[in-house]
Design an enzyme around this catalytic site. Structure first.
Site, mmCIF file in Angstrom:
data_model
loop_
_atom_site.group_PDB
_atom_site.id
_atom_site.type_symbol
_atom_site.label_atom_id
_atom_site.label_comp_id
_atom_site.label_asym_id
_atom_site.label_seq_id
_atom_site.Cartn_x
_atom_site.Cartn_y
_atom_site.Cartn_z
ATOM 1 N N GLY A 145 -20.455 6.514 0.407
ATOM 2 C CA GLY A 145 -19.495 6.908 -0.631
ATOM 3 C C GLY A 145 -19.552 5.943 -1.796
ATOM 4 N N ASN A 146 -18.401 5.741 -2.437
ATOM 5 C CA ASN A 146 -18.362 4.912 -3.644
ATOM 6 C C ASN A 146 -18.848 3.490 -3.393
ATOM 7 O OD1 ASN A 146 -17.363 6.928 -5.298
ATOM 8 N ND2 ASN A 146 -15.281 6.582 -4.584
ATOM 9 N N VAL A 147 -18.440 2.899 -2.271
ATOM 10 C CA VAL A 147 -18.874 1.532 -1.971
ATOM 11 C C VAL A 147 -20.262 1.530 -1.341
ATOM 12 C CG1 VAL A 147 -18.367 -0.594 -0.707
ATOM 13 C CG2 VAL A 147 -16.485 0.735 -1.672
ATOM 14 N N LYS A 201 0.865 -1.182 0.000
ATOM 15 C CA LYS A 201 0.000 0.000 0.000
ATOM 16 C C LYS A 201 0.899 1.229 0.000
ATOM 17 C CE LYS A 201 -4.563 0.704 0.747
ATOM 18 N NZ LYS A 201 -5.718 -0.047 0.265
ATOM 19 N N GLY A 251 -21.517 5.520 5.895
ATOM 20 C CA GLY A 251 -20.721 5.999 4.765
ATOM 21 C C GLY A 251 -21.368 5.658 3.443
HETATM 22 P P1 NAD Z 1 -15.393 6.958 -0.057
HETATM 23 O O1 NAD Z 1 -14.410 7.976 0.396
HETATM 24 O O2 NAD Z 1 -15.961 7.061 -1.432
HETATM 25 O O3 NAD Z 1 -16.636 6.883 0.951
HETATM 26 C C1 NAD Z 1 -16.513 6.992 2.321
HETATM 27 C C2 NAD Z 1 -17.716 7.794 2.790
HETATM 28 O O4 NAD Z 1 -17.702 7.844 4.213
HETATM 29 C C3 NAD Z 1 -17.710 9.244 2.295
HETATM 30 O O5 NAD Z 1 -18.955 9.527 1.683
HETATM 31 C C4 NAD Z 1 -17.486 10.049 3.563
HETATM 32 O O6 NAD Z 1 -18.132 11.313 3.524
HETATM 33 C C5 NAD Z 1 -18.110 9.133 4.604
HETATM 34 N N1 NAD Z 1 -17.704 9.393 5.973
HETATM 35 C C6 NAD Z 1 -16.528 9.849 6.460
HETATM 36 N N2 NAD Z 1 -16.571 9.966 7.794
HETATM 37 C C7 NAD Z 1 -17.801 9.544 8.168
HETATM 38 C C8 NAD Z 1 -18.448 9.414 9.417
HETATM 39 N N3 NAD Z 1 -17.858 9.757 10.559
HETATM 40 N N4 NAD Z 1 -19.728 8.935 9.449
HETATM 41 C C9 NAD Z 1 -20.350 8.597 8.301
HETATM 42 N N5 NAD Z 1 -19.780 8.717 7.083
HETATM 43 C C10 NAD Z 1 -18.530 9.198 7.023
HETATM 44 O O7 NAD Z 1 -14.673 5.556 0.174
HETATM 45 P P2 NAD Z 1 -15.090 4.162 -0.459
HETATM 46 O O8 NAD Z 1 -14.275 3.920 -1.668
HETATM 47 O O9 NAD Z 1 -16.574 4.076 -0.536
HETATM 48 O O10 NAD Z 1 -14.553 3.153 0.658
HETATM 49 C C11 NAD Z 1 -15.251 3.001 1.882
HETATM 50 C C12 NAD Z 1 -14.405 2.165 2.831
HETATM 51 O O11 NAD Z 1 -14.178 0.872 2.259
HETATM 52 C C13 NAD Z 1 -13.026 2.756 3.126
HETATM 53 O O12 NAD Z 1 -12.661 2.419 4.444
HETATM 54 C C14 NAD Z 1 -12.115 1.997 2.165
HETATM 55 O O13 NAD Z 1 -10.782 1.918 2.636
HETATM 56 C C15 NAD Z 1 -12.779 0.634 2.158
HETATM 57 N N6 NAD Z 1 -12.533 -0.131 0.932
HETATM 58 C C16 NAD Z 1 -12.847 0.403 -0.276
HETATM 59 C C17 NAD Z 1 -12.631 -0.329 -1.422
HETATM 60 C C18 NAD Z 1 -12.983 0.231 -2.773
HETATM 61 O O14 NAD Z 1 -12.942 -0.523 -3.767
HETATM 62 N N7 NAD Z 1 -13.351 1.501 -2.866
HETATM 63 C C19 NAD Z 1 -12.061 -1.618 -1.354
HETATM 64 C C20 NAD Z 1 -11.772 -2.163 -0.089
HETATM 65 C C21 NAD Z 1 -12.000 -1.399 1.048
#
Ligand code: NAD
Length: 351
Positions: free
Chosen positions: A183-185, A80, A181
């Protein structure tokens, strides 16, 4: 600063630092283990409070990638990278090119993809300086971003967890899921769950992301409320260490299954969840969809085969749940032991 004795150091093969005063780049690449193959993992850009916090984060995340790829059956090691800085104000083309040179200096031992604070366009810029990149195939339905695949894998993992906890006929119809959260996931996960009859609650600090989740049919609740909702499943999809000394007694869900990395603040929190009768889907098992996607993009294999591979997350989780119940161990411990067997035996085979 002591590093070798840190728990998170955990026999990392390589940790390298780069500072480029011309571009403002301050970055760390951590390669935990390459027994199974080159290490593939995202590049996170975040305004860490200090260097120590950045180092701790990259070490924990790269170690997690070793375990994730091993259990996902991928010929990949764990690595990473982090860039210290605010992605909204400190990211520039020159900084990313400098990061590309940094990645290239490892000669392929580390392959970089997107993570929080970086996107497909950023990895493409990094790719002007190194061929060791992944997650940039724009021609696919969702482009290079692996998040929709991660969400699909988490959805399949929730199905497996619910079947184990409530019985095989339960399914998602009428299931109540709280997603932290959107977000994207989290957003894509909400979409799968709602399409399959679940009631979904979301909390986020971003109003824009909440609006999008609401448009899909999710109900919005406060960020302090999401953890304590009376639901079947709590799905952490925001930040790590959400299961900690303060939160653990307030969680009312029977199942915790979500995408966030390093959900347990400390490994012993797995035992506390167990004592409370909460079934925990180990994060590095259930969120492997993203690394599977990135791997298939890297080797150029078609999407249908990739999705079939992601489906195996449910089978692996089912086996972890069964073994944990039989051996009276936590699911976290069982999953770690299984992963260690895989990457450590690869080491012996190579020796
Ligand atoms: P992202 O940044 O798109 O979404 C995260 C969301 O969480 C954002 O909308 C943000 O505003 C919100 N957030 C932040 N603090 C918060 C809080 N205190 N309460 C509620 N919401 C809050 O990230 P993502 O790509 O959706 O990934 C989400 C998680 O999954 C991360 O921890 C990431 O490391 C993990 N992950 C992602 C992937 C991937 O393919 N994107 C793969 C494996 C693991």
């Amino acid at each position: 600063m002591s590093v070798f004795n840190e728990k998170s150091f955990d026999h990392h093969e390589l940790v390298v630092f780069k500072e480029d005063v011309n571009t403002g780049l301050k970055a760390i690449i951590a390669v935990h283990n390459t027994n199974l193959g080159a290490s593939l993992g995202g590049c996170r850009m975040y305004p860490y409070a200090d260097d120590r916090a950045a180092l701790e984060d990259v070490l924990r995340l790269s170690r997690g990638m070793t375990y994730k790829s091993a259990l996902a059956g991928l010929p990949l090691g764990g690595g990473k990278s982090v860039i210290i800085g605010d992605p909204h104000t400190q990211k520039s083309r020159d900084l990313l090119l400098s990061m590309g040179e940094f990645v290239d200096s490892l000669g392929g031992r580390y392959i970089v993809a997107e993570d929080s604070g970086t996107c497909v366009e950023d990895i493409e810029v990094i790719g002007e300086k190194t061929k060791h990149i992944s997650g940039v195939q724009r021609h696919r339905q969702h482009g290079g971003d692996p998040s929709p695949t991660t969400a699909y894998g988490v959805y399949r993992g929730i199905e497996a967890a619910v079947a184990h906890r409530f019985g095989p006929v339960r399914g998602c119809q009428g299931l109540k899921v709280a997603i932290q959260g959107a977000g994207n996931v989290g957003r894509h996960l909400a979409e799968h769950l709602i399409a399959n009859g679940a009631s979904v609650y979301v909390a986020d600090v971003s109003q824009c992301n909440l609006n999008q989740a609401q448009a899909l049919g999710a109900k919005v609740v406060g960020v302090d409320e999401i953890l304590t909702l009376d639901v079947d499943v709590f799905a952490p999809c925001a930040m790590g260490a959400v299961i900690n000394d303060h939160s653990i007694s307030a969680i009312r869900a029977a199942v915790i299954a979500g995408a966030a990395n390093n959900q347990l603040a400390r490994p012993e929190h797995a035992q506390q969840l167990d004592k409370r009768g909460i079934l925990y889907a180990p994060d590095f098992v259930i969120n492997a969809g993203g690394i599977i996607d990135a791997y298939y993009q890297q080797v150029g294999v078609d999407e249908q085969r990739m999705i079939s591979h992601v489906d195996t997350i449910a089978t692996t989780l089912g086996a972890v749940f069964e073994q944990a119940a039989q051996e009276r161990k936590t699911t976290h411990q069982v999953a770690e032991d299984l992963a260690e067997k895989i990457f450590q035996s690869a080491n012996r085979a190579a020796a």
